[in-house]
Scaffold this motif. Structure first.
Motif, PDB file in Angstrom:
ATOM      1  N   VAL A 157      33.137 104.378 -74.192  1.00  0.00           N
ATOM      2  CA  VAL A 157      33.974 103.177 -74.210  1.00  0.00           C
ATOM      3  C   VAL A 157      34.786 103.156 -75.497  1.00  0.00           C
ATOM      4  O   VAL A 157      34.253 103.388 -76.584  1.00  0.00           O
ATOM      5  CB  VAL A 157      33.107 101.912 -74.100  1.00  0.00           C
ATOM      6  CG1 VAL A 157      33.937 100.660 -74.360  1.00  0.00           C
ATOM      7  CG2 VAL A 157      32.455 101.844 -72.730  1.00  0.00           C
ATOM      8  N   SER A 158      36.070 102.911 -75.359  1.00  0.00           N
ATOM      9  CA  SER A 158      36.960 102.789 -76.514  1.00  0.00           C
ATOM     10  C   SER A 158      37.473 101.355 -76.574  1.00  0.00           C
ATOM     11  O   SER A 158      38.304 100.944 -75.758  1.00  0.00           O
ATOM     12  CB  SER A 158      38.127 103.773 -76.406  1.00  0.00           C
ATOM     13  OG  SER A 158      39.079 103.542 -77.429  1.00  0.00           O
TER      14      SER A 158
ATOM     15  N   ALA B  45      30.212  97.921 -70.733  1.00  0.00           N
ATOM     16  CA  ALA B  45      30.274  96.944 -71.826  1.00  0.00           C
ATOM     17  C   ALA B  45      30.639  97.718 -73.088  1.00  0.00           C
ATOM     18  O   ALA B  45      31.778  98.126 -73.266  1.00  0.00           O
ATOM     19  CB  ALA B  45      28.945  96.212 -71.958  1.00  0.00           C
ATOM     20  N   TYR B  46      29.674  97.925 -73.973  1.00  0.00           N
ATOM     21  CA  TYR B  46      29.906  98.760 -75.146  1.00  0.00           C
ATOM     22  C   TYR B  46      29.589 100.227 -74.850  1.00  0.00           C
ATOM     23  O   TYR B  46      29.834 101.099 -75.682  1.00  0.00           O
ATOM     24  CB  TYR B  46      29.072  98.263 -76.319  1.00  0.00           C
ATOM     25  CG  TYR B  46      29.512  96.896 -76.798  1.00  0.00           C
ATOM     26  CD1 TYR B  46      30.677  96.740 -77.531  1.00  0.00           C
ATOM     27  CD2 TYR B  46      28.768  95.767 -76.484  1.00  0.00           C
ATOM     28  CE1 TYR B  46      31.094  95.487 -77.950  1.00  0.00           C
ATOM     29  CE2 TYR B  46      29.172  94.513 -76.894  1.00  0.00           C
ATOM     30  CZ  TYR B  46      30.339  94.379 -77.636  1.00  0.00           C
ATOM     31  OH  TYR B  46      30.755  93.136 -78.037  1.00  0.00           O
ATOM     32  N   SER B  47      29.016 100.491 -73.679  1.00  0.00           N
ATOM     33  CA  SER B  47      28.816 101.850 -73.182  1.00  0.00           C
ATOM     34  C   SER B  47      28.889 101.783 -71.664  1.00  0.00           C
ATOM     35  O   SER B  47      28.680 100.725 -71.059  1.00  0.00           O
ATOM     36  CB  SER B  47      27.469 102.413 -73.645  1.00  0.00           C
ATOM     37  OG  SER B  47      26.400 101.651 -73.103  1.00  0.00           O
ATOM     38  N   ASN B  48      29.197 102.911 -71.040  1.00  0.00           N
ATOM     39  CA  ASN B  48      29.254 102.982 -69.587  1.00  0.00           C
ATOM     40  C   ASN B  48      27.910 103.476 -69.066  1.00  0.00           C
ATOM     41  O   ASN B  48      27.384 104.488 -69.537  1.00  0.00           O
ATOM     42  CB  ASN B  48      30.376 103.923 -69.151  1.00  0.00           C
ATOM     43  CG  ASN B  48      31.749 103.331 -69.410  1.00  0.00           C
ATOM     44  OD1 ASN B  48      31.998 102.171 -69.092  1.00  0.00           O
ATOM     45  ND2 ASN B  48      32.643 104.112 -69.996  1.00  0.00           N
ATOM     46  N   GLU B  49      27.366 102.756 -68.090  1.00  0.00           N
ATOM     47  CA  GLU B  49      26.017 103.032 -67.600  1.00  0.00           C
ATOM     48  C   GLU B  49      25.974 102.941 -66.082  1.00  0.00           C
ATOM     49  O   GLU B  49      26.783 102.239 -65.457  1.00  0.00           O
ATOM     50  CB  GLU B  49      25.023 102.036 -68.204  1.00  0.00           C
ATOM     51  CG  GLU B  49      24.964 102.054 -69.722  1.00  0.00           C
ATOM     52  CD  GLU B  49      24.397 100.782 -70.320  1.00  0.00           C
ATOM     53  OE1 GLU B  49      24.046 100.804 -71.516  1.00  0.00           O
ATOM     54  OE2 GLU B  49      24.306  99.772 -69.589  1.00  0.00           O
ATOM     55  N   VAL B  50      25.012 103.653 -65.496  1.00  0.00           N
ATOM     56  CA  VAL B  50      24.757 103.565 -64.068  1.00  0.00           C
ATOM     57  C   VAL B  50      23.285 103.208 -63.884  1.00  0.00           C
ATOM     58  O   VAL B  50      22.416 103.693 -64.621  1.00  0.00           O
ATOM     59  CB  VAL B  50      25.117 104.896 -63.362  1.00  0.00           C
ATOM     60  CG1 VAL B  50      24.325 106.061 -63.937  1.00  0.00           C
ATOM     61  CG2 VAL B  50      24.888 104.786 -61.858  1.00  0.00           C
TER      62      VAL B  50
END
Length: 238
Positions: free
Chosen positions: A127-128, A107-112
């Motif tokens: 995220v860009s 979303a606004y950051s990549n997460e696992v």
């Protein structure tokens, strides 16, 4: 000349061990190197030419800032192979076997997320939003260009197999939709997870290790700088 090593009697693995794929942020590393160079230049100059408590303040600032800047810019990385992914964040290292991964989210950051619901941010894959907008514009132009080529081929009567119009259209479609670089990396991680999550070698437990090599100097440098500014000792703050 090297001497041969004695062969071990223990059974050897049946296949080669897969190498890690490393994912880093080139922009983050470049920015971090510039900031570190500037901090070292100013700090060393203060240590060499400073007088009195200026040297102690400069030393405390360097001990605090250098590992902190490195932790957020140069250190973050994600390593992935066929068995697990290793997430190296500013202050932690998380090892996630593929069988323990529940999902990825962008979303606004990549997460696992792991099977227990814990979330880990992938600092090295930022995220860009600008990159996503640029990719969306390129995808719109690609789709519009492909539609135009197909329409021109039909109107011009060029519809035979192997024609230039068909090759251009099929090549564009085969390339898939245009994606931002960070989204491409996340797609690659998802594909690797989907392919390996049920493999025997992908089992294990999630491990989290704190990066004390970063935390200790940051705390020590911060305490020293705080001591300077709070007036610990006679004449520390002038």
């Amino acid at each position: 000349m090297t001497t041969p090593e004695p062969q071990s009697s223990s059974p050897q693995p049946s296949g080669p061990v897969s190498k890690d794929r490393a994912y880093r942020s080139p922009a983050g590393i470049s920015g971090g190197v510039l900031v570190l160079a500037l901090a070292l230049w100013l700090g060393i100059d203060a240590l060499v030419t400073g007088e009195g408590d200026t040297r102690w303040k400069a030393l405390a600032a360097l001990v605090f800032l250098v590992p902190l800047v490195a932790a957020y810019t140069v250190r973050p990385a994600v390593f992935a192979n066929e068995d697990r992914m290793r997430v190296r964040n500013p202050f932690r290292v998380i090892v996630l076997p593929w069988a323990q991964v529940e999902s990825f989210r962008s979303a606004y950051s990549n997460e696992v997320f792991d099977e227990g619901g814990a979330k880990y941010q992938l600092w090295s894959i930022p995220v860009s939003l600008r990159g996503r907008k640029k990719a969306a514009r390129q995808e719109d132009r690609r789709v519009a260009g492909g539609a135009g080529r197909r329409r021109g081929s039909v109107l011009g009567g060029v519809g035979q197999f192997g024609s230039r119009g068909d090759a251009g259209a099929s090549g564009g479609e085969a390339d898939g939709p245009v994606r931002a670089e960070a989204d491409k990396v996340m797609d690659e991680l998802r594909e690797l997870w989907e392919a390996r999550k049920d493999a025997a070698g992908s089992r294990g437990e999630v491990t989290v290790r704190w990066a004390y090599e970063i935390l200790v100097p940051v705390v020590a440098g911060g305490g020293g700088a705080g001591g300077c500014c709070s007036g610990w000792g006679d004449g520390w703050c002038g």
